[in-house]
Design a protein around this motif. Structure first.
Motif, short mmCIF file in Angstrom:
data_model
loop_
_atom_site.label_atom_id
_atom_site.label_comp_id
_atom_site.label_asym_id
_atom_site.label_seq_id
_atom_site.Cartn_x
_atom_site.Cartn_y
_atom_site.Cartn_z
N SER A 168 68.47 36.08 -22.29
CA SER A 168 67.79 34.89 -21.75
C SER A 168 66.27 35.00 -21.75
CB SER A 168 68.27 34.61 -20.32
OG SER A 168 67.90 35.65 -19.45
N ARG A 174 73.16 36.20 -17.34
CA ARG A 174 73.79 35.69 -16.11
C ARG A 174 73.46 34.25 -15.78
NH1 ARG A 174 71.66 40.87 -12.90
NH2 ARG A 174 69.92 40.23 -14.21
N ARG A 175 72.27 33.76 -16.17
CA ARG A 175 71.82 32.45 -15.68
C ARG A 175 72.12 31.35 -16.70
NH1 ARG A 175 65.77 34.01 -14.76
NH2 ARG A 175 66.30 35.32 -16.54
N ASP A 178 78.06 38.26 -16.15
CA ASP A 178 77.39 39.45 -15.59
C ASP A 178 77.98 40.68 -16.28
OD1 ASP A 178 76.35 41.53 -14.18
OD2 ASP A 178 76.81 40.71 -12.20
N LEU A 179 77.17 41.35 -17.06
CA LEU A 179 77.64 42.50 -17.84
C LEU A 179 77.94 43.71 -16.95
CD1 LEU A 179 75.05 41.96 -20.68
CD2 LEU A 179 77.53 41.86 -21.01
N ASN A 205 71.03 44.56 -25.14
CA ASN A 205 69.67 44.63 -24.60
C ASN A 205 69.62 44.76 -23.08
OD1 ASN A 205 66.68 44.17 -24.68
ND2 ASN A 205 67.29 42.30 -23.61
N GLY A 248 69.80 45.64 -19.13
CA GLY A 248 70.00 46.87 -18.39
C GLY A 248 68.78 47.63 -17.95
N ALA A 249 67.68 46.94 -17.65
CA ALA A 249 66.48 47.64 -17.17
C ALA A 249 66.63 48.00 -15.69
CB ALA A 249 65.26 46.74 -17.36
N TYR A 292 69.32 55.04 -14.06
CA TYR A 292 68.78 54.38 -15.25
C TYR A 292 68.55 55.41 -16.37
CZ TYR A 292 65.50 51.80 -18.23
OH TYR A 292 64.87 51.20 -19.29
N LYS A 319 70.59 55.53 -19.90
CA LYS A 319 69.86 55.33 -21.16
C LYS A 319 70.07 56.53 -22.08
CE LYS A 319 68.85 51.35 -20.51
NZ LYS A 319 69.04 50.24 -21.43
N THR A 379 57.13 47.53 -21.80
CA THR A 379 57.14 46.29 -22.58
C THR A 379 56.94 45.10 -21.64
OG1 THR A 379 58.73 47.33 -24.07
CG2 THR A 379 58.48 44.95 -24.26
N THR A 389 58.08 42.39 -20.70
CA THR A 389 59.17 41.44 -20.50
C THR A 389 58.97 40.74 -19.15
OG1 THR A 389 60.50 43.10 -19.37
CG2 THR A 389 60.78 42.96 -21.75
N1 LIG Z 1 60.56 46.23 -19.98
C1 LIG Z 1 60.28 47.51 -20.17
O1 LIG Z 1 59.17 47.99 -19.86
C2 LIG Z 1 61.30 48.41 -20.81
C3 LIG Z 1 60.95 49.76 -21.05
C4 LIG Z 1 61.88 50.58 -21.65
C5 LIG Z 1 63.13 50.08 -22.03
N2 LIG Z 1 63.44 48.79 -21.78
C6 LIG Z 1 64.78 48.31 -22.13
O2 LIG Z 1 64.73 47.00 -22.65
C7 LIG Z 1 65.88 46.26 -22.24
C8 LIG Z 1 65.46 44.94 -21.65
O3 LIG Z 1 64.71 45.15 -20.49
P1 LIG Z 1 63.98 43.97 -19.69
O4 LIG Z 1 62.72 44.53 -19.16
O5 LIG Z 1 63.91 42.75 -20.53
O6 LIG Z 1 64.91 43.68 -18.41
P2 LIG Z 1 66.46 43.32 -18.15
O7 LIG Z 1 66.61 43.24 -16.67
O8 LIG Z 1 67.31 44.30 -18.85
O9 LIG Z 1 66.65 41.84 -18.73
C9 LIG Z 1 66.89 41.60 -20.09
C10 LIG Z 1 67.89 40.49 -20.25
O10 LIG Z 1 69.16 40.95 -19.82
C11 LIG Z 1 69.73 40.01 -18.91
N3 LIG Z 1 70.51 40.79 -17.95
C12 LIG Z 1 70.04 41.75 -17.10
N4 LIG Z 1 71.05 42.25 -16.37
C13 LIG Z 1 72.18 41.59 -16.78
C14 LIG Z 1 73.55 41.64 -16.39
N5 LIG Z 1 73.97 42.46 -15.43
N6 LIG Z 1 74.43 40.83 -17.01
C15 LIG Z 1 74.01 39.98 -17.97
N7 LIG Z 1 72.75 39.89 -18.38
C16 LIG Z 1 71.83 40.69 -17.78
C17 LIG Z 1 68.56 39.24 -18.32
O11 LIG Z 1 68.90 37.90 -18.01
P3 LIG Z 1 69.52 37.36 -16.64
O12 LIG Z 1 68.66 37.88 -15.54
O13 LIG Z 1 69.47 35.88 -16.83
O14 LIG Z 1 70.92 37.87 -16.57
C18 LIG Z 1 67.59 39.23 -19.50
O15 LIG Z 1 67.88 38.16 -20.36
C19 LIG Z 1 66.65 47.17 -21.27
O16 LIG Z 1 67.75 47.76 -21.92
C20 LIG Z 1 65.65 48.23 -20.87
O17 LIG Z 1 66.27 49.48 -20.58
C21 LIG Z 1 62.56 47.94 -21.17
#
Ligand SMILES: NC(=O)c1ccc[n+]([C@@H]2O[C@H](COP(=O)([O-])OP(=O)(O)OC[C@H]3O[C@@H](n4cnc5c(N)ncnc54)[C@H](OP(=O)(O)O)[C@@H]3O)[C@@H](O)[C@H]2O)c1
Length: 268
Positions: free
Chosen positions: A17, A40-41, A69-70, A94, A96-97, A160, A164, A193, A195
């Motif tokens: 999303s 989820r949304r 919800d994954l 993707n 799972g942050a 986490y 990972k 990143t 995000t």
């Molecule tokens: N951002 C960073 O700095 C960073 C750094 C290192 C690695 N990463 C990796 O990059 C990936 C994406 O991270 P992100 O920062 O974008 O945050 P995120 O919380 O993983 O969100 C990414 C997307 O996943 C969805 N999501 C999250 N939890 C979910 C669940 N339980 N079920 C279904 N959908 C879910 C969110 O949408 P909804 O909320 O609408 O469900 C969103 O669209 C992750 O795997 C993370 O480990 C990110």
């Protein structure tokens, strides 16, 4: 640009999303892949579907939304049922942050186990179910977004970093097993990143020079298909992570833990 004849016609983006997943979906649709958007949304997914069809999608590319919800027990089964009628050539896992540091023992058990379900159980089940289908058809790809946190256990993000690391090891093994089958597997270790999930924490801002653009991370992750088993989200990160593996383990854990404590401004 990704080859839709190799990784299409349908791509499943789990965590679509916003952020990296959103950009991956836009880039895949522009390349001619139809995309299944999962998160989820529902209202955010519906708006993104409209936007992708209006702004990005190549002629013929379709968009399907699955609000799910994954982190729930039956998530993989439900998603597989939703895509049973589709010829899926790519899984982009993707979601799972953990953008909120907290000591392991002070978190609710359900939060901890929810992260295991999202990052380990559902990710594994989808790699298994969709990977089988790709192997049977002789082509496809799996991209799993991991993190530099995979390289060592870090204070405040224990589950986490552990999940990972699991993702990286799983992808490495699948990369080896699927060699020669036409199915490419790659784990992409992202650094910080910009995000929306990350920016909501306000730990760092998008203009910090160490922070990557999610569109660039998505493009690099898709370009990494065929270059597994595991890469950083940029050449610089790949080099930096390789250097970390040479650091003595205790020193590394203490170093990354000092980093997370400083990032979150917390003890633990
Ligand atoms: N951002 C960073 O700095 C960073 C750094 C290192 C690695 N990463 C990796 O990059 C990936 C994406 O991270 P992100 O920062 O974008 O945050 P995120 O919380 O993983 O969100 C990414 C997307 O996943 C969805 N999501 C999250 N939890 C979910 C669940 N339980 N079920 C279904 N959908 C879910 C969110 O949408 P909804 O909320 O609408 O469900 C969103 O669209 C992750 O795997 C993370 O480990 C990110």
């Amino acid at each position: 640009m990704i080859d839709a004849s190799r990784y299409g016609p349908w791509a499943v983006i789990a965590g679509a999303s916003e952020g990296i997943g959103e950009h991956a979906a836009r880039q895949l649709a522009a390349a001619g892949c139809s995309v299944v958007l999962v998160s989820r949304r529902p209202e955010v997914l519906d708006a993104l579907r409209t936007s992708i069809l209006a702004d990005d999608a190549a002629p013929g590319a379709e968009v399907r939304c699955v609000a799910l919800d994954l982190a729930t027990d039956d998530a993989a089964d439900r998603l597989c049922a939703e895509v049973a009628d589709l010829d899926v050539g790519l899984l982009f896992y993707n979601a799972g942050a953990d953008v909120r540091g907290q000591v392991f023992l002070d978190r609710d058990a359900d939060e901890v186990l929810g992260m295991v379900r999202c990052n380990v159980v559902t990710a594994t089940a989808l790699c298994h179910a969709l990977g089988r289908r790709m192997r049977d058809r002789g082509r496809g790809g799996v991209v799993v977004m991991s993190s530099g946190a995979a390289i060592a256990g870090a204070a405040l993000i224990a589950t986490y970093s552990a999940t990972k690391a699991y993702q990286q090891i799983l992808c490495e093994a699948l990369w080896a097993e699927l060699d020669g089958t036409g199915v490419d597997v790659v784990c992409v270790l992202a650094g910080t990143t910009a995000t929306p999930a990350f920016l909501r924490t306000a730990v760092l801002t998008a203009d910090d020079p160490s922070v990557m653009d999610p569109a660039v991370v998505a493009a690099n992750a898709l370009a990494a298909l065929g270059h597994g088993p595991a890469v950083g989200a940029s050449d610089e990160l790949t080099q930096m992570f390789a250097g970390l593996y040479t650091v003595p383990r205790t020193m590394l854990i203490e170093g990354v833990s000092a980093g997370t404590r400083a990032n979150f401004g917390l003890d633990g």
